[in-house]
Scaffold this motif. Sequence first.
Motif, short mmCIF file in Angstrom:
data_model
loop_
_atom_site.label_atom_id
_atom_site.label_comp_id
_atom_site.label_asym_id
_atom_site.label_seq_id
_atom_site.Cartn_x
_atom_site.Cartn_y
_atom_site.Cartn_z
N PHE A 61 0.84 -1.19 0.00
CA PHE A 61 0.00 0.00 0.00
C PHE A 61 0.88 1.25 0.00
CE2 PHE A 61 -2.88 -3.22 1.81
CZ PHE A 61 -3.98 -3.03 0.97
N SER A 62 1.33 1.64 -1.19
CA SER A 62 2.26 2.75 -1.34
C SER A 62 1.85 3.60 -2.54
CB SER A 62 3.68 2.23 -1.53
OG SER A 62 3.77 1.46 -2.73
N SER A 63 2.66 4.62 -2.84
CA SER A 63 2.37 5.48 -3.99
C SER A 63 2.38 4.70 -5.30
CB SER A 63 3.38 6.62 -4.06
OG SER A 63 4.71 6.12 -4.19
N THR A 64 3.16 3.63 -5.35
CA THR A 64 3.21 2.81 -6.57
C THR A 64 1.84 2.22 -6.88
OG1 THR A 64 5.52 2.25 -6.12
CG2 THR A 64 4.35 0.85 -7.68
N LEU A 65 1.09 1.88 -5.84
CA LEU A 65 -0.25 1.33 -6.04
C LEU A 65 -1.14 2.34 -6.76
CD1 LEU A 65 -2.27 -0.98 -5.43
CD2 LEU A 65 -2.78 0.18 -3.28
N VAL A 66 -1.04 3.60 -6.39
CA VAL A 66 -1.86 4.64 -7.00
C VAL A 66 -1.36 4.95 -8.42
CG1 VAL A 66 -2.68 7.01 -6.80
CG2 VAL A 66 -2.33 5.63 -4.74
N ILE A 67 -0.05 5.08 -8.58
CA ILE A 67 0.51 5.45 -9.89
C ILE A 67 0.26 4.35 -10.91
CG2 ILE A 67 2.63 5.94 -11.14
CD1 ILE A 67 3.72 7.15 -8.51
N PRO A 241 3.65 4.12 -20.56
CA PRO A 241 4.89 4.58 -19.91
C PRO A 241 4.97 6.11 -19.81
CG PRO A 241 5.37 2.89 -21.53
CD PRO A 241 3.94 3.26 -21.72
N ALA A 242 4.48 6.80 -20.85
CA ALA A 242 4.49 8.26 -20.82
C ALA A 242 3.57 8.80 -19.73
CB ALA A 242 4.07 8.82 -22.18
N LEU A 243 2.39 8.19 -19.59
CA LEU A 243 1.45 8.61 -18.55
C LEU A 243 2.03 8.35 -17.16
CD1 LEU A 243 -1.33 9.62 -17.67
CD2 LEU A 243 -2.17 7.27 -17.90
N VAL A 244 2.65 7.19 -16.97
CA VAL A 244 3.27 6.87 -15.68
C VAL A 244 4.36 7.89 -15.34
CG1 VAL A 244 4.74 5.21 -14.49
CG2 VAL A 244 2.74 4.41 -15.74
N TYR A 245 5.14 8.27 -16.34
CA TYR A 245 6.20 9.26 -16.11
C TYR A 245 5.61 10.59 -15.65
CZ TYR A 245 10.10 12.44 -16.93
OH TYR A 245 11.08 13.39 -16.77
N VAL A 246 4.57 11.03 -16.32
CA VAL A 246 3.95 12.31 -15.98
C VAL A 246 3.37 12.28 -14.58
CG1 VAL A 246 2.04 13.87 -16.54
CG2 VAL A 246 3.49 12.96 -18.37
N VAL A 247 2.63 11.22 -14.26
CA VAL A 247 1.99 11.11 -12.95
C VAL A 247 3.03 11.01 -11.84
CG1 VAL A 247 0.48 9.69 -11.51
CG2 VAL A 247 -0.11 10.10 -13.91
N GLY A 251 3.05 14.48 -10.51
CA GLY A 251 1.97 14.25 -9.56
C GLY A 251 2.46 13.88 -8.18
N PHE A 252 3.55 13.08 -8.12
CA PHE A 252 4.07 12.62 -6.85
C PHE A 252 5.49 13.12 -6.57
CE2 PHE A 252 0.57 9.84 -7.64
CZ PHE A 252 0.09 9.47 -6.39
N GLY A 253 6.06 13.90 -7.48
CA GLY A 253 7.38 14.48 -7.26
C GLY A 253 8.51 13.47 -7.20
N GLN A 254 8.35 12.33 -7.84
CA GLN A 254 9.39 11.31 -7.78
C GLN A 254 10.50 11.58 -8.79
OE1 GLN A 254 7.64 7.40 -8.17
NE2 GLN A 254 6.66 7.50 -6.17
N THR A 255 11.71 11.26 -8.39
CA THR A 255 12.88 11.42 -9.26
C THR A 255 13.81 10.22 -9.06
OG1 THR A 255 14.04 12.68 -7.54
CG2 THR A 255 12.79 13.95 -9.19
N GLY A 256 14.88 10.19 -9.81
CA GLY A 256 15.90 9.17 -9.62
C GLY A 256 15.40 7.76 -9.82
N HIS A 257 15.84 6.87 -8.91
CA HIS A 257 15.55 5.45 -9.06
C HIS A 257 14.07 5.15 -8.95
CE1 HIS A 257 16.56 1.22 -9.19
NE2 HIS A 257 15.83 1.00 -8.11
#
Length: 311
Positions: A61-67, A241-247, A251-257
């Motif tokens: 149950f993490s941000s990955t679940l939502v993304i 993949p493009a949508l996942v990158y944008v979100v 959307g979640f401010g993720q970077t890097g790994h």
Amino acid sequence: MSGVVSGFTVIFIVVGIGYVLGRTRLLGDHAHEVLSRLVFFVCTPALLFYSLVTSDLSVIFSSTLVIAGGSALAIGLVYVVVARFWLRRAVPELVIGALSSSYVNSVNLGLPIAIFVLDDATFIAPLLLFQILIYSPIALLALDLTALDRGAHRSLWRDAVVTPLTNPIVIGGVTGLVVSLIGWIPPAPVLEPLKMLGNASVPGALLAFGLSLTGVTVFKKGESPRRDIALATALKMLVMPALVYVVARWGFGQTGHQLFAQVVIGALPSAQNVMVYATRYRRGQILARDTALITTLASIPAIAIISLVLA
């Protein structure tokens, strides 16, 4: 890159064995259908139950679940809208096409890629849970209600309530989640048989996929729904993949790994399980088969490019 090559090599070898078995008819004329039913009714429910019972739900149950889950639903909905109004497809074909365009190969290829490329198998766990407990039940309910024969005396609303409760995959997933939530770990004599059966799910699905390729031509004129396959493939390998990158990025401010892992997961090909579903309901089988094959081939350069750009 070595992880990408290793993961795909494993898949192609098992699919190739299934193809050889089909060509030689070593397992008989109905091997594909029988194996698909075994995976659908026995092995996959056992895999889902065992995986959920032995998983750490706090990681799932993490941000990955939502993304990952939100992106999959969005892409599947786009396919349904486009195919409905442009291609005029019936509901069962819309469901199979939506799954082909967004249902990620989270087990057969996702786990090897997560281990060898992302160095962490937990990255794939949230998507696996989403597909087990949310996406699959929605899709299977729609297929149960529209692709199977229903007696005139039966109520649609009653079927909508009862059908999910009788679907083996939904039962395995929901039961596993409930057992995990209450914190009870079944004894080893109970878990081990389920683990053995669950371990057969992945190779069984791959072998069934290889058997389905016997004597067929991808994109064959007059038989293959080319526009449906092209639409599902483009959505799966380019748009998702493009949508996942944008979100994930904005959307979640993720970077890097973390960002890299999210996009790699989004670029995984369509799951062979969609072919198992299509065979079970006898609708959209060519669509599921060809899309799975094309996206699996396309995901090799796609993940390689993502690795070079974002890793």
